[in-house]
Write a protein that holds these residues in place. Sequence first.
Motif, short mmCIF file in Angstrom:
data_model
loop_
_atom_site.label_atom_id
_atom_site.label_comp_id
_atom_site.label_asym_id
_atom_site.label_seq_id
_atom_site.Cartn_x
_atom_site.Cartn_y
_atom_site.Cartn_z
N SER A 113 15.85 80.98 91.49
CA SER A 113 17.04 81.19 90.68
C SER A 113 18.16 80.29 91.17
CB SER A 113 17.48 82.66 90.76
OG SER A 113 18.70 82.81 90.07
N PRO A 114 18.33 79.13 90.52
CA PRO A 114 19.41 78.23 90.94
C PRO A 114 20.78 78.92 90.94
CG PRO A 114 17.96 77.11 89.40
CD PRO A 114 17.51 78.55 89.46
N LEU A 115 20.98 79.86 90.00
CA LEU A 115 22.28 80.56 89.94
C LEU A 115 22.56 81.35 91.21
CD1 LEU A 115 22.42 81.88 86.27
CD2 LEU A 115 23.90 80.17 87.30
N THR A 148 13.05 85.75 83.10
CA THR A 148 13.23 84.30 83.17
C THR A 148 12.89 83.74 84.56
OG1 THR A 148 15.07 84.65 81.67
CG2 THR A 148 14.81 82.44 82.52
N ALA A 152 9.61 81.50 85.64
CA ALA A 152 9.81 80.14 86.14
C ALA A 152 9.10 79.99 87.49
CB ALA A 152 11.29 79.84 86.28
N LEU A 155 5.44 79.48 86.88
CA LEU A 155 5.18 78.11 86.42
C LEU A 155 5.21 77.13 87.59
CD1 LEU A 155 7.30 77.78 83.14
CD2 LEU A 155 4.81 77.78 83.32
N ASP A 185 8.64 99.32 72.35
CA ASP A 185 9.83 98.56 71.98
C ASP A 185 9.39 97.25 71.34
OD1 ASP A 185 10.76 96.12 73.88
OD2 ASP A 185 9.43 97.49 74.94
N GLU A 186 10.24 96.71 70.46
CA GLU A 186 9.86 95.59 69.60
C GLU A 186 9.50 94.34 70.38
OE1 GLU A 186 12.17 97.69 69.21
OE2 GLU A 186 11.79 98.60 67.25
N VAL A 187 10.21 94.11 71.49
CA VAL A 187 9.96 92.89 72.24
C VAL A 187 8.57 92.92 72.89
CG1 VAL A 187 10.71 91.53 74.21
CG2 VAL A 187 12.38 92.37 72.57
N GLY A 190 6.07 92.58 70.21
CA GLY A 190 6.05 91.20 69.74
C GLY A 190 5.22 90.32 70.67
N SER B 106 15.67 102.71 70.96
CA SER B 106 14.98 102.12 72.11
C SER B 106 15.82 101.02 72.75
CB SER B 106 13.60 101.60 71.71
OG SER B 106 13.73 100.59 70.73
N ALA B 110 16.99 96.36 69.04
CA ALA B 110 16.17 96.98 68.00
C ALA B 110 17.04 97.70 66.99
CB ALA B 110 15.18 97.95 68.64
N PRO B 151 14.15 91.50 66.45
CA PRO B 151 14.59 91.66 67.84
C PRO B 151 13.95 90.61 68.76
CG PRO B 151 13.30 93.56 67.11
CD PRO B 151 13.45 92.68 65.93
N THR B 152 12.78 90.10 68.39
CA THR B 152 12.16 89.10 69.26
C THR B 152 12.96 87.79 69.22
OG1 THR B 152 10.66 88.64 67.42
CG2 THR B 152 9.76 89.91 69.23
N ARG B 155 15.90 88.34 71.55
CA ARG B 155 15.48 88.24 72.95
C ARG B 155 15.29 86.78 73.34
NH1 ARG B 155 11.13 86.98 76.21
NH2 ARG B 155 10.36 86.03 74.31
N GLU B 159 17.30 84.96 76.29
CA GLU B 159 16.56 84.41 77.43
C GLU B 159 16.75 82.90 77.52
OE1 GLU B 159 13.09 85.75 79.15
OE2 GLU B 159 14.70 87.18 79.58
N ARG B 162 19.96 82.18 79.18
CA ARG B 162 19.86 82.38 80.63
C ARG B 162 19.13 81.22 81.30
NH1 ARG B 162 19.89 88.03 79.74
NH2 ARG B 162 17.73 88.10 79.06
N ALA B 163 18.05 80.75 80.66
CA ALA B 163 17.28 79.65 81.25
C ALA B 163 18.12 78.38 81.31
CB ALA B 163 15.98 79.42 80.46
N GLN B 165 21.37 78.27 81.55
CA GLN B 165 22.33 78.50 82.64
C GLN B 165 21.72 78.17 84.00
OE1 GLN B 165 23.63 82.52 82.92
NE2 GLN B 165 25.57 82.12 81.91
N GLN B 166 20.49 78.62 84.19
CA GLN B 166 19.79 78.35 85.45
C GLN B 166 19.58 76.84 85.61
OE1 GLN B 166 18.99 80.30 87.92
NE2 GLN B 166 18.51 82.36 87.21
N TRP B 187 11.89 74.39 85.33
CA TRP B 187 12.95 74.93 84.47
C TRP B 187 12.94 74.24 83.12
CZ3 TRP B 187 14.78 79.48 85.07
CH2 TRP B 187 14.82 80.04 86.35
N ARG B 189 10.35 73.30 81.54
CA ARG B 189 9.29 73.91 80.74
C ARG B 189 9.72 75.27 80.20
NH1 ARG B 189 3.22 74.80 82.88
NH2 ARG B 189 2.76 76.27 81.22
N LYS B 190 10.38 76.03 81.07
CA LYS B 190 10.88 77.35 80.66
C LYS B 190 11.89 77.21 79.51
CE LYS B 190 10.52 81.53 81.17
NZ LYS B 190 9.40 81.85 80.36
N LEU B 194 11.28 78.61 75.58
CA LEU B 194 12.18 79.55 74.91
C LEU B 194 12.96 78.86 73.79
CD1 LEU B 194 13.39 81.32 78.16
CD2 LEU B 194 12.14 82.43 76.30
#
Lengths: 199, 364
Positions: A113-115, A148, A152, A155, A185-187, A190, B106, B110, B151-152, B155, B159, B162-163, B165-166, B187, B189-190, B194
Amino acid sequence: MASYARPVERLITELSKLPSIGPKSAQRIAFHVVRGKPDDARALAEALREVKERIHPCKRCFNLTEAEECDICTDPRRDPSVICAVEDPYDIGPIERTGEYRGLYHVLGGALSPLDGVEPEDLRIAELVERVGREETKEIVVATNPNTTGEATALFIAQELQDRPVRVTALASGLPVGGDLEYADEVTLGRAFAGRREI
Amino acid sequence: MSAYLRALRLVNFRNYVDATVLLAPGLNVVVGANAQGKTNLLEAISFAATGSTPRTPNDPEIILWGADFTRAEMRVSMNGDEERKIAVGYAPGQKKRLTIDGVPASSLAAYAAGGAGVRVVTFFPDDLRVVKGAPSDRREFLDSLLASLKPTYARAAAEYARAVQQRNQLLRRIRDGLSSEKTLSTWDRKVVDLGTEVLRGRTAAIGPLGSLFEDAVSALYGPEKAALGYGYSAPLDGYAEALREARGVDVERGTTSVGPHRDDFAVLFGGVSMTTYGSQGQQRLATLALKFAAREYLRGETGQDPILLFDDVMSELDEERRGYLTEYFLASTQAVISTTNLEYFDPEVIERTPIVRISGGSVL
């Protein structure tokens, strides 16, 4: 808040340094200790001292142990050709409870985590790569958290091991067993869809 | 048949201490003088339906001054006779309480993506910035539309942010000599994984949305060839290469220069950008047309007509367009429209339309 006797203040200050303990909880715990039996307080103090004196990382996998190597590393019934890499020692418990996994572990000590300034050097990734060469490992199962930073890290490990004769796998993500689809939950649902397989 | 609201109750919401409003299917008009709470009422409906407000990213603002929590409840008529009660409770520092018939939802994502059973399309005067403002305003419009469907997608977008930002922090650390470049491709690739999900979602939507926009513009504005043109800072099929090529510049600047967080879409009338060259009136019509397109898109994707919440939309339109809008709202499943002046509507329409009168944070 300096309204209590000094030793009580000190105990509250120390307790509030612990994770998920705010000032109010710290105060409640401190007064619980003050009111409680002397033996209980001594047992707590002794347990705290002992854990710091006697527990240290396993030389091989960095799980927590009292001995030089942990119980899992020294168990002859375990399959040494598979290593499961986890972020923290407390990730081992849930995997062990499945009874499905008979290989060894490797505790990375966190996630990239670079942060937060966490670099590969701050994790035990080099140690893992070295282990793979030394122990003739056939498979690495990367079981970092499905977020995240965990992904990473997975990977990066795969990338570091790409020239080695070792299979690198990651855990599937999917649905909780025994539940109803309706309540998933949807995520998660999914992702389970994206990772669907032939039957 | 689509869902519509029967009743709304607000507690400690903006300037409302405790108010109840009854609503009917089709057109509802909210009327009151300036600064009495018309906009707040529409905002509250959006808050109850999605769990967040489109007017501010700063949630504590919505709580009545001096109160420590707010709550918005709605009774929703679902597909005819079935009724559902949805509610959102909020106190700063705590998780929002979102419930559907008393059962906790949930997740916020959602709930917002139709989990509560209702979707809304809002128009607030400040929405002009979708056309007039910065690329981030247009991305936000597109992202919140897609998040209200899936919702996906919400997400993946969160995400992805966030990636990025990292990665940005890593770039700065590399520039300052604190990190090696060793983990950069990880990073990358991440970020690409996303970001591709986000780009796929946007790419799939922009085509249909563009033609719905064109239809809306010709109905509102006249036969003008209107379009939406998505501008990729990195193409979908060459995204990874583009990110790799940008590496040098990115390290130097300490920021990620390509990807969906840098994209924009052009709002075009006859090939001309309304962002740069549109008059105030054209920008206003383009914003309205985008909202109409969003409604049609949601309707096409879900088979349900979203509820329209349009704030003070009539005041700056001419009579002909006000007439068109009135017909548009009358034909919708439900529209809650605020105005300072009932004369913006045909008297015959007003006669058979439920009117909600607002004064000083109270429903009269």
